[in-house]
Design a protein around this motif. Structure first.
Motif, PDB file in Angstrom:
ATOM      1  N   SER A  24       0.665  -1.229  -0.092  1.00 15.94           N
ATOM      2  CA  SER A  24       0.577   0.146   0.130  1.00 15.94           C
ATOM      3  C   SER A  24       0.843   1.319   0.374  1.00 15.94           C
ATOM      4  N   HIS A  27       2.595   1.883  -3.182  1.00 19.15           N
ATOM      5  CA  HIS A  27       1.416   2.453  -4.497  1.00 19.15           C
ATOM      6  C   HIS A  27       1.532   4.334  -4.095  1.00 19.15           C
ATOM      7  N   LEU A  46      -1.474   3.763   7.814  1.00 16.68           N
ATOM      8  CA  LEU A  46      -0.985   2.214   7.731  1.00 16.68           C
ATOM      9  C   LEU A  46      -0.047   1.142   8.497  1.00 16.68           C
ATOM     10  N   LEU A  54      -5.405  -0.027   6.830  1.00 14.05           N
ATOM     11  CA  LEU A  54      -5.488  -0.728   5.748  1.00 14.05           C
ATOM     12  C   LEU A  54      -6.738  -0.576   4.664  1.00 14.05           C
ATOM     13  N   TYR A  57      -7.442   2.874   3.969  1.00 12.10           N
ATOM     14  CA  TYR A  57      -6.951   3.326   2.612  1.00 12.10           C
ATOM     15  C   TYR A  57      -6.877   3.301   1.780  1.00 12.10           C
ATOM     16  N   TRP A  58      -7.282   2.171   1.213  1.00  9.74           N
ATOM     17  CA  TRP A  58      -7.886   1.075   0.150  1.00  9.74           C
ATOM     18  C   TRP A  58      -9.579   1.471  -0.505  1.00  9.74           C
TER      19      TRP A  58
END
Length: 67
Positions: A24, A27, A46, A54, A57-58
């Motif tokens: 992540s 990314h 994170l 996590l 974030y996504w």
């Protein structure tokens, strides 16, 4: 279930989590257009907030790319 199996499962889950965190962050650094402040904030989230950081974030990344 014996204690060794539980400890092994915990080690595997924690390792998997931090592998996903590293992916992540990669990314975040190379694939996003966040400002430096936003990137640093996401890095803190994170690393410090287990699992929810996590997922957050996504979730917010997907929400941001749909706009």
């Amino acid at each position: 279930m014996d204690i060794a199996a539980v400890q092994s499962a915990i080690v595997v889950l924690v390792s998997l989590y931090y592998i996903l965190v590293v992916l992540s962050i990669v990314h975040l650094i190379f694939k996003t257009d966040y400002t430096l402040t936003e990137r640093l904030l996401w890095m803190v989230v994170l690393w410090v907030v287990p699992v929810l950081g996590l997922l957050a974030y996504w979730f917010f990344w997907q929400k941001r790319t749909k706009v």
